[in-house]
Design a protein around this motif. Structure first.
Motif, PDB file in Angstrom:
ATOM      1  N   PRO A 160      11.654  -5.332 -14.451  1.00 27.67           N
ATOM      2  CA  PRO A 160      12.233  -5.005 -15.760  1.00 27.67           C
ATOM      3  C   PRO A 160      11.341  -5.445 -16.923  1.00 27.67           C
ATOM      4  CG  PRO A 160      13.878  -6.011 -14.334  1.00 27.67           C
ATOM      5  CD  PRO A 160      12.569  -6.149 -13.624  1.00 27.67           C
ATOM      6  N   GLU A 161      10.449  -6.398 -16.675  1.00 28.29           N
ATOM      7  CA  GLU A 161       9.525  -6.845 -17.733  1.00 28.29           C
ATOM      8  C   GLU A 161       8.289  -5.960 -17.807  1.00 28.29           C
ATOM      9  OE1 GLU A 161      10.399  -8.914 -15.181  1.00 28.29           O
ATOM     10  OE2 GLU A 161      11.789 -10.360 -16.105  1.00 28.29           O
ATOM     11  N   ASN A 162       8.313  -4.842 -17.109  1.00 31.93           N
ATOM     12  CA  ASN A 162       7.173  -3.919 -17.041  1.00 31.93           C
ATOM     13  C   ASN A 162       5.937  -4.591 -16.439  1.00 31.93           C
ATOM     14  OD1 ASN A 162       6.224  -1.249 -17.324  1.00 31.93           O
ATOM     15  ND2 ASN A 162       5.116  -1.781 -19.208  1.00 31.93           N
ATOM     16  N   LYS A 163       6.162  -5.266 -15.328  1.00 34.48           N
ATOM     17  CA  LYS A 163       5.058  -5.879 -14.591  1.00 34.48           C
ATOM     18  C   LYS A 163       4.998  -5.280 -13.185  1.00 34.48           C
ATOM     19  CE  LYS A 163       5.123 -10.280 -17.001  1.00 34.48           C
ATOM     20  NZ  LYS A 163       5.548 -11.669 -16.961  1.00 34.48           N
ATOM     21  N   LEU A 164       3.785  -5.239 -12.659  1.00 37.32           N
ATOM     22  CA  LEU A 164       3.599  -4.804 -11.276  1.00 37.32           C
ATOM     23  C   LEU A 164       3.712  -6.048 -10.398  1.00 37.32           C
ATOM     24  CD1 LEU A 164       2.700  -2.496  -9.323  1.00 37.32           C
ATOM     25  CD2 LEU A 164       0.346  -3.203  -9.762  1.00 37.32           C
ATOM     26  N   VAL A 165       4.640  -6.015  -9.431  1.00 36.76           N
ATOM     27  CA  VAL A 165       4.924  -7.192  -8.603  1.00 36.76           C
ATOM     28  C   VAL A 165       4.302  -7.003  -7.222  1.00 36.76           C
ATOM     29  CG1 VAL A 165       6.769  -8.635  -7.633  1.00 36.76           C
ATOM     30  CG2 VAL A 165       7.109  -7.501  -9.836  1.00 36.76           C
ATOM     31  N   LEU A 166       3.617  -8.015  -6.729  1.00 39.74           N
ATOM     32  CA  LEU A 166       2.927  -7.906  -5.438  1.00 39.74           C
ATOM     33  C   LEU A 166       3.157  -9.125  -4.557  1.00 39.74           C
ATOM     34  CD1 LEU A 166      -0.103  -6.416  -7.153  1.00 39.74           C
ATOM     35  CD2 LEU A 166       0.714  -5.462  -4.995  1.00 39.74           C
ATOM     36  N   PRO A 167       3.112  -8.943  -3.229  1.00 40.88           N
ATOM     37  CA  PRO A 167       2.936  -7.677  -2.514  1.00 40.88           C
ATOM     38  C   PRO A 167       4.232  -6.902  -2.347  1.00 40.88           C
ATOM     39  CG  PRO A 167       3.027  -9.469  -0.940  1.00 40.88           C
ATOM     40  CD  PRO A 167       3.150 -10.095  -2.297  1.00 40.88           C
TER      41      PRO A 167
ATOM     42  N   LYS B 279      -6.778  -6.976  -3.593  1.00 44.38           N
ATOM     43  CA  LYS B 279      -6.878  -8.163  -2.725  1.00 44.38           C
ATOM     44  C   LYS B 279      -5.500  -8.567  -2.214  1.00 44.38           C
ATOM     45  CE  LYS B 279     -10.883 -10.739  -4.269  1.00 44.38           C
ATOM     46  NZ  LYS B 279     -11.322 -11.695  -5.273  1.00 44.38           N
ATOM     47  N   LEU B 280      -4.498  -8.472  -3.109  1.00 46.55           N
ATOM     48  CA  LEU B 280      -3.126  -8.807  -2.703  1.00 46.55           C
ATOM     49  C   LEU B 280      -2.547  -7.728  -1.794  1.00 46.55           C
ATOM     50  CD1 LEU B 280      -1.761 -10.251  -6.034  1.00 46.55           C
ATOM     51  CD2 LEU B 280      -1.833 -11.442  -3.861  1.00 46.55           C
ATOM     52  N   VAL B 281      -2.892  -6.479  -2.088  1.00 43.03           N
ATOM     53  CA  VAL B 281      -2.428  -5.383  -1.224  1.00 43.03           C
ATOM     54  C   VAL B 281      -2.900  -5.640   0.206  1.00 43.03           C
ATOM     55  CG1 VAL B 281      -2.650  -2.908  -0.735  1.00 43.03           C
ATOM     56  CG2 VAL B 281      -2.329  -3.666  -3.097  1.00 43.03           C
ATOM     57  N   ALA B 282      -4.126  -6.103   0.331  1.00 42.16           N
ATOM     58  CA  ALA B 282      -4.701  -6.335   1.669  1.00 42.16           C
ATOM     59  C   ALA B 282      -3.970  -7.451   2.421  1.00 42.16           C
ATOM     60  CB  ALA B 282      -6.182  -6.668   1.534  1.00 42.16           C
TER      61      ALA B 282
ATOM     62  N   SER C 137       0.822  -1.216   0.000  1.00 37.48           N
ATOM     63  CA  SER C 137       0.000   0.000   0.000  1.00 37.48           C
ATOM     64  C   SER C 137       0.855   1.265   0.000  1.00 37.48           C
ATOM     65  CB  SER C 137      -0.971   0.009   1.184  1.00 37.48           C
ATOM     66  OG  SER C 137      -0.275  -0.112   2.402  1.00 37.48           O
ATOM     67  N   THR C 138       2.174   1.122   0.281  1.00 34.17           N
ATOM     68  CA  THR C 138       3.048   2.302   0.221  1.00 34.17           C
ATOM     69  C   THR C 138       3.934   2.295  -1.013  1.00 34.17           C
ATOM     70  OG1 THR C 138       4.820   1.200   1.447  1.00 34.17           O
ATOM     71  CG2 THR C 138       3.271   2.509   2.745  1.00 34.17           C
ATOM     72  N   THR C 139       4.220   1.099  -1.544  1.00 30.47           N
ATOM     73  CA  THR C 139       5.289   0.977  -2.535  1.00 30.47           C
ATOM     74  C   THR C 139       4.833   0.182  -3.741  1.00 30.47           C
ATOM     75  OG1 THR C 139       6.842   0.928  -0.669  1.00 30.47           O
ATOM     76  CG2 THR C 139       7.693   0.249  -2.818  1.00 30.47           C
ATOM     77  N   LEU C 140       5.004   0.748  -4.916  1.00 32.59           N
ATOM     78  CA  LEU C 140       4.742  -0.012  -6.134  1.00 32.59           C
ATOM     79  C   LEU C 140       6.065  -0.590  -6.623  1.00 32.59           C
ATOM     80  CD1 LEU C 140       2.152   1.906  -6.117  1.00 32.59           C
ATOM     81  CD2 LEU C 140       2.098   1.453  -8.558  1.00 32.59           C
TER      82      LEU C 140
ATOM     83  N   TYR D 217       8.730  -7.080  -3.826  1.00 33.86           N
ATOM     84  CA  TYR D 217       9.654  -7.779  -4.729  1.00 33.86           C
ATOM     85  C   TYR D 217      10.093  -9.112  -4.131  1.00 33.86           C
ATOM     86  CZ  TYR D 217      14.045  -9.345  -6.587  1.00 33.86           C
ATOM     87  OH  TYR D 217      15.030 -10.146  -7.063  1.00 33.86           O
ATOM     88  N   HIS D 218      10.444  -9.093  -2.845  1.00 28.54           N
ATOM     89  CA  HIS D 218      11.074 -10.263  -2.241  1.00 28.54           C
ATOM     90  C   HIS D 218      10.134 -11.449  -2.135  1.00 28.54           C
ATOM     91  CE1 HIS D 218      13.647  -6.903  -1.271  1.00 28.54           C
ATOM     92  NE2 HIS D 218      14.638  -7.767  -1.153  1.00 28.54           N
ATOM     93  N   LEU D 219       8.854 -11.169  -1.948  1.00 24.49           N
ATOM     94  CA  LEU D 219       7.886 -12.265  -1.884  1.00 24.49           C
ATOM     95  C   LEU D 219       7.392 -12.590  -3.289  1.00 24.49           C
ATOM     96  CD1 LEU D 219       6.831 -14.009   0.304  1.00 24.49           C
ATOM     97  CD2 LEU D 219       4.943 -12.444   0.675  1.00 24.49           C
ATOM     98  N   GLY D 220       7.180 -11.540  -4.056  1.00 22.71           N
ATOM     99  CA  GLY D 220       6.826 -11.683  -5.473  1.00 22.71           C
ATOM    100  C   GLY D 220       5.786 -12.764  -5.726  1.00 22.71           C
ATOM    101  N   LEU D 221       4.682 -12.694  -4.997  1.00 24.62           N
ATOM    102  CA  LEU D 221       3.652 -13.721  -5.090  1.00 24.62           C
ATOM    103  C   LEU D 221       3.024 -13.753  -6.480  1.00 24.62           C
ATOM    104  CD1 LEU D 221       2.657 -15.480  -2.757  1.00 24.62           C
ATOM    105  CD2 LEU D 221       0.732 -13.913  -2.486  1.00 24.62           C
ATOM    106  N   LYS D 222       2.808 -12.572  -7.023  1.00 27.24           N
ATOM    107  CA  LYS D 222       2.125 -12.486  -8.310  1.00 27.24           C
ATOM    108  C   LYS D 222       2.590 -11.245  -9.051  1.00 27.24           C
ATOM    109  CE  LYS D 222      -2.145 -14.054 -10.050  1.00 27.24           C
ATOM    110  NZ  LYS D 222      -3.092 -13.460 -10.776  1.00 27.24           N
ATOM    111  N   ASP D 223       2.628 -11.323 -10.388  1.00 26.62           N
ATOM    112  CA  ASP D 223       2.895 -10.092 -11.144  1.00 26.62           C
ATOM    113  C   ASP D 223       1.865  -9.912 -12.244  1.00 26.62           C
ATOM    114  OD1 ASP D 223       3.811 -11.833 -13.125  1.00 26.62           O
ATOM    115  OD2 ASP D 223       5.897 -11.594 -12.516  1.00 26.62           O
ATOM    116  N   PHE D 224       1.678  -8.660 -12.618  1.00 29.68           N
ATOM    117  CA  PHE D 224       0.630  -8.298 -13.573  1.00 29.68           C
ATOM    118  C   PHE D 224       1.243  -7.428 -14.668  1.00 29.68           C
ATOM    119  CE2 PHE D 224      -1.204  -8.793  -9.404  1.00 29.68           C
ATOM    120  CZ  PHE D 224      -2.406  -9.456  -9.610  1.00 29.68           C
ATOM    121  N   PRO D 225       1.080  -7.807 -15.947  1.00 26.36           N
ATOM    122  CA  PRO D 225       1.575  -6.932 -17.017  1.00 26.36           C
ATOM    123  C   PRO D 225       0.916  -5.560 -16.919  1.00 26.36           C
ATOM    124  CG  PRO D 225       0.870  -9.060 -17.883  1.00 26.36           C
ATOM    125  CD  PRO D 225       0.429  -9.003 -16.450  1.00 26.36           C
ATOM    126  N   ILE D 226       1.704  -4.506 -17.057  1.00 25.12           N
ATOM    127  CA  ILE D 226       1.156  -3.155 -16.836  1.00 25.12           C
ATOM    128  C   ILE D 226       0.427  -2.627 -18.079  1.00 25.12           C
ATOM    129  CG2 ILE D 226       1.778  -0.750 -16.357  1.00 25.12           C
ATOM    130  CD1 ILE D 226       3.933  -1.812 -14.447  1.00 25.12           C
TER     131      ILE D 226
END
Ligand code: SF4
Ligand code: SF4
Length: 325
Positions: A237-244, A270-273, A230-233, A246-255
């Motif tokens: 490098p593949e232009n994906k949003l990584v959540l929640p 949902k992942l932010v939560a 909720s503080t950090t996007l 970087y280090h956990l990197g549960l899921k990424d979404f093409p931007i």
């Protein structure tokens, strides 16, 4: 009490590639492309709309990106605060081009001894850091030294401070090592206490909340302190949003030129939560996300972080920029 509810920071991974291979980091092992200037421009537009004020151009080694200067200029033109941490290997080559574009420039140094530092980074970079300091100063930049503190180098703080930081009037940032995915490490209570003492010395920056968090056993899923997503996007490098994070990197979404809507989508929120509440979040003390987490909510960590934040901004004269952060 939450002070800021929108994201404030973007950790923008310009590439995962690195010209060093530090023992406490595994990012350099990943194959990786480089971000494009077009994607960056689209994303800055949306980062601004989301309320982000600071972009950390990170990696890997960010200076490996040959258009870093163009990207930094774009960020600055859009009113962003920029930060870059480098191992110094390429700074002498690109310093002129980067002049005036980095608000917070950090050089990594883990030891005042050439051999020890080069061994920890697995590449000869100590002399390059020294050269980088000289060049940066001659260009009117005000770099900091970022010292990742381990159990076996905590006793080297004094030498580094006396021989390198004080003579060059550089802020020494003490960055306690953290553990993730079996990489990195932890610190004993003795080392943490030593760091606390150092944090009170001239030109030394230590976020005391980092120490408190470790003494408290890190983040606890039942009463989570982490506000990573909720503080950090995090943009890859593949232009994906990584959540929640970087280090956990549960899921990424093409931007796909749609960062604003994507971040606010139900699936992402949902992942932010779940930030700080996943099984792997128990005991976490990853500085990169705890720093912004401590800045947005008033609690005991906020109070612990406050004096060092004020100290750093007073030394560097950056407090004016940070108002409203
Ligand atoms: S220089 Fe930084 S990114 Fe590169 S291997 Fe070392 S810690 Fe990782
Ligand atoms: S607690 Fe750690 S691992 Fe979990 S979301 Fe936060 S930063 Fe990531």
């Amino acid at each position: 009490m939450r002070l800021v509810s929108h994201p404030v920071l973007c950790n923008y991974y310009v590439t995962y590639r690195c010209n060093a291979s530090c023992s406490f980091c595994d990012i350099w092992e990943k194959p990786s492309p480089y971000i494009t200037v077009d994607n960056l421009k689209e994303n800055i537009r949306d980062l601004k709309r989301l309320g982000v004020k600071v972009i950390d151009f990170t990696g890997g080694e960010p200076l490996l990106h040959r258009q870093l200067d163009i990207m930094l200029k774009e960020a600055k033109d859009q009113g962003m605060i920029t930060t870059v941490t480098s191992n110094g290997l390429l700074y002498p080559k690109y310093a002129e081009r980067l002049k005036g574009l980095i608000d917070m420039l950090h050089f990594s140094l883990d030891s005042p001894d050439r051999e020890e530092h080069d061994k920890s980074r697995n590449v000869k970079c100590f002399d390059k850091v020294m050269e980088s300091i000289e060049i940066a100063k001659s260009l009117g930049e005000r770099p900091d030294i970022i010292f990742t503190v381990f159990e076996d180098n905590v006793h080297k703080i004094r030498q580094l401070w006396e021989e390198i930081c004080l003579p060059n009037n550089l802020v020494l940032i003490l960055n306690p090592v953290f553990e993730y995915n079996g990489v990195g490490g932890n610190l004993s209570e003795g080392a943490l206490k030593e760091m606390l003492w150092w944090g009170k010395q001239k030109n030394v920056y230590l976020n005391e909340a980092f120490i408190q968090l470790r003494l408290d056993g890190g983040n606890h899923v039942e009463d989570s302190i982490c506000k990573a997503a909720s503080t950090t996007l995090v943009i890859s490098p593949e232009n994906k949003l990584v959540l929640p994070c970087y280090h956990l990197g549960l899921k990424d979404f093409p931007i796909e030129n749609n960062l604003y809507e994507l971040y606010q989508s139900e699936e992402v929120q949902k992942l932010v939560a779940l930030e700080g509440k996943l099984p792997a979040c128990e005991g976490c003390a990853i500085n990169c996300y705890m720093q912004p987490s401590f800045a947005v909510e008033v609690n005991k960590y906020w109070w612990k972080a406050l004096p060092s934040t004020l100290k750093y901004n007073m030394i560097k004269g950056t407090w004016k920029q940070m108002v409203g952060f």
